[in-house]
Write a protein that holds these residues in place. Structure first.
Motif, short mmCIF file in Angstrom:
data_model
loop_
_atom_site.label_atom_id
_atom_site.label_comp_id
_atom_site.label_asym_id
_atom_site.label_seq_id
_atom_site.Cartn_x
_atom_site.Cartn_y
_atom_site.Cartn_z
N ALA A 194 0.83 -1.21 0.00
CA ALA A 194 0.00 0.00 0.00
C ALA A 194 0.86 1.25 0.00
O ALA A 194 0.56 2.23 -0.71
CB ALA A 194 -0.93 -0.01 1.21
N ALA A 195 1.95 1.24 0.77
CA ALA A 195 2.83 2.41 0.83
C ALA A 195 3.52 2.64 -0.51
O ALA A 195 3.65 3.78 -0.97
CB ALA A 195 3.87 2.21 1.93
N THR A 196 3.96 1.54 -1.15
CA THR A 196 4.59 1.66 -2.47
C THR A 196 3.61 2.21 -3.49
O THR A 196 3.95 3.07 -4.32
CB THR A 196 5.12 0.30 -2.93
OG1 THR A 196 6.02 -0.22 -1.95
CG2 THR A 196 5.84 0.40 -4.27
N ALA A 197 2.36 1.73 -3.44
CA ALA A 197 1.33 2.21 -4.36
C ALA A 197 1.04 3.69 -4.13
O ALA A 197 0.85 4.46 -5.09
CB ALA A 197 0.07 1.37 -4.20
N ALA A 198 1.01 4.12 -2.87
CA ALA A 198 0.75 5.53 -2.57
C ALA A 198 1.85 6.41 -3.14
O ALA A 198 1.59 7.46 -3.75
CB ALA A 198 0.64 5.73 -1.06
#
Length: 490
Positions: A230-234
């Motif tokens: 999720a952090a990478t996608a954000a």
């Protein structure tokens, strides 16, 4: 070469969206290729471009540290699964990191030449190719997650959570590939604060979401993987929004290959651009991959010395990782600014940025090394409560820092060669120094003759000296002997 894998995109800038840096970096409302009078080469101007990358690199280290601490508090089993699975995920990212370097070099050269349309085309092709490669690597990672952990000797109770961790992060590989490529492209035009903001955003998402999923929801290791995804996608979403109008769309980006480009030259075909990226990218990928293999061999040597030596090696190696991250940010700034000058056809100014880089990298080594020597014992005591481990780590620290001294010249001149697209010479120098000195001497001095960690770091020093000598030889042929500049797309 085991160049302590961890150099991210390079470049520099002011505020994201309103960057104003050397080589025609963007001003508000500007597009890649806008020309401004570049500053005179100096360590100060390099620092302005380097410090966002330094913050981004240290923030990325913090992400891994946060995951380690959270899973250690959860259970030993969870930490063991993470410790075995995380390096496998890192191997998957090596491919896309090497490709991002190629995009950065090509963007910097075209940006320096004032060709915004070509910049946009390189970024588009780089992103699409990175997405395809990342997807393929992600599928492979998903398929081999369990066999890979089995080969690494994972206990039965660790294979399950480790496999779940890797299969979640298999979906993160193509997302990370796009992220690395866009950060590299932004660095190429001088907008390195974008990398800093991306890293801070990733950390801001990963920490609270990890706490929630690991402890509150009870997902454990899988929760850590979901938080990372999720952090990478954000971070990637932020990059896409930033680059949508600044890099992915520019005048001339949709020019037909039979037409003329920004300055009337024939426009390169998609295949030609992809080939030029591949020529720069594959040696970078190979160097990173071989370096990772060599790091595994060195860990094995330390393990043969004993448990205390292995633990001490990890402490000292983490210290060197921080020092290397600091120096790599300066080297990356040299690559960007020298690349922009080469795009303009000015070899002398490109070489002047390299000379300024030598001075900056020397400071970037001396200052953290001095801190490590003064505060070394208290810092090591924070990392371990075992006095035997602490003593071995402290004994090895001065030699470990000494091993970085030849890298000042090697990294500065390597950055200049990288800006010229000569990553193949860097790979050859790296592999030669690895297998002529580092690996055999580390085994001979550290294991066979019983000098333990000091012996291993003497081997590191010998490696760095030979690597610097080989890089200097190539630099002399490339830049001290006058010859015509290659075209920006070469």
């Amino acid at each position: 070469m085991t160049e302590r894998t961890g150099t991210g995109p390079a470049g520099g800038g002011d505020r994201a969206g309103t960057d104003s840096v050397a080589g025609g970096a963007a001003t508000p409302g500007a597009v890649p290729g806008d020309r401004q009078r570049p500053p005179d080469p100096s360590p100060l101007h390099l620092w302005k471009l380097a410090y966002p990358l330094l913050i981004a690199g240290l923030t990325q280290i913090a992400v891994n540290l946060v995951d380690t601490v959270m899973l250690a508090r959860l259970s030993t089993r969870a930490l063991s699964a993470f410790a075995l699975a995380a390096p496998v995920y890192l191997v998957a990212l090596i491919v896309v990191r090497g490709w991002a370097t190629a995009v950065q070099v090509q963007v910097a050269r075209r940006h320096g030449a004032g060709r915004p349309g070509e910049v946009a085309r390189v970024v588009r092709i780089g992103v699409l190719t990175a997405l395809a490669a990342g997807t393929a690597v992600g599928v492979l990672l998903y398929a081999v997650a369990t066999p890979a952990l089995t080969v690494l000797g994972a206990p039965e109770d660790v294979i399950g959570p480790g496999t779940a961790y890797l299969r979640v992060l298999a979906f993160a590989v193509p997302v990370a590939a796009v992220s690395f490529t866009l950060q590299a492209a932004c660095a190429g035009i001088g907008a390195t604060r974008v990398s800093m903001y991306t890293a801070l955003l990733v950390n801001a998402v990963n920490l609270p979401l990890g706490l929630l999923l690991i402890f509150r929801v009870g997902l454990g290791v899988t929760g850590a993987a979901v938080a990372t995804l999720a952090a990478t996608a954000a971070g990637t979403c932020y990059l896409l929004l930033y680059c949508r109008t600044r890099l992915l769309r520019a005048p001339g980006a949709d020019t037909d290959p039979d037409d003329r480009g920004d300055r009337g030259e024939p426009v390169e075909s998609t295949r030609d651009i992809a080939r030029s990226l591949w020529r720069i990218g594959w040696p970078e990928m190979s160097t990173l991959g071989i370096g990772y293999l060599n790091e595994a061999l060195l860990v094995g040597f330390a393990a043969r010395m004993g448990t205390h030596d292995l633990a001490a090696y990890r402490i000292v190696d983490n210290l060197l990782l921080v020092v290397f991250t600091v120096m790599a940010s300066g080297a990356s700034a040299v690559t960007v600014l020298a690349g922009q000058e080469l795009g303009r056809g000015d070899r002398d100014r490109a070489d002047a940025w390299h000379r300024a880089g030598v001075r900056l990298l020397l400071l970037m080594l001396v200052l953290p090394a001095a801190v490590a020597l003064v505060l070394g014992r208290p810092l090591i005591a924070l990392a371990t409560a075992d006095p035997a481990v602490a003593e071995r780590a402290w004994e090895a620290t001065p030699l470990a820092l000494l091993s970085m001294a030849p890298m000042v010249l090697a990294m500065a001149r390597g950055a200049l060669l990288r800006a010229a697209g000569d990553t193949r010479s860097l790979m050859i120098a790296s592999v030669t120094a690895d297998y002529v000195l580092l690996i055999p001497c580390a085994w001979l001095l550290g294991v066979y003759l019983g000098y333990a960690l000091p012996g291993m770091y003497l081997a590191w020093t010998a490696f760095a000296a030979l690597y610097a000598l080989l890089i200097h030889s190539r630099y002399h042929r490339h830049f001290q002997v006058k010859r015509p500049d290659p075209a920006p797309g070469a």
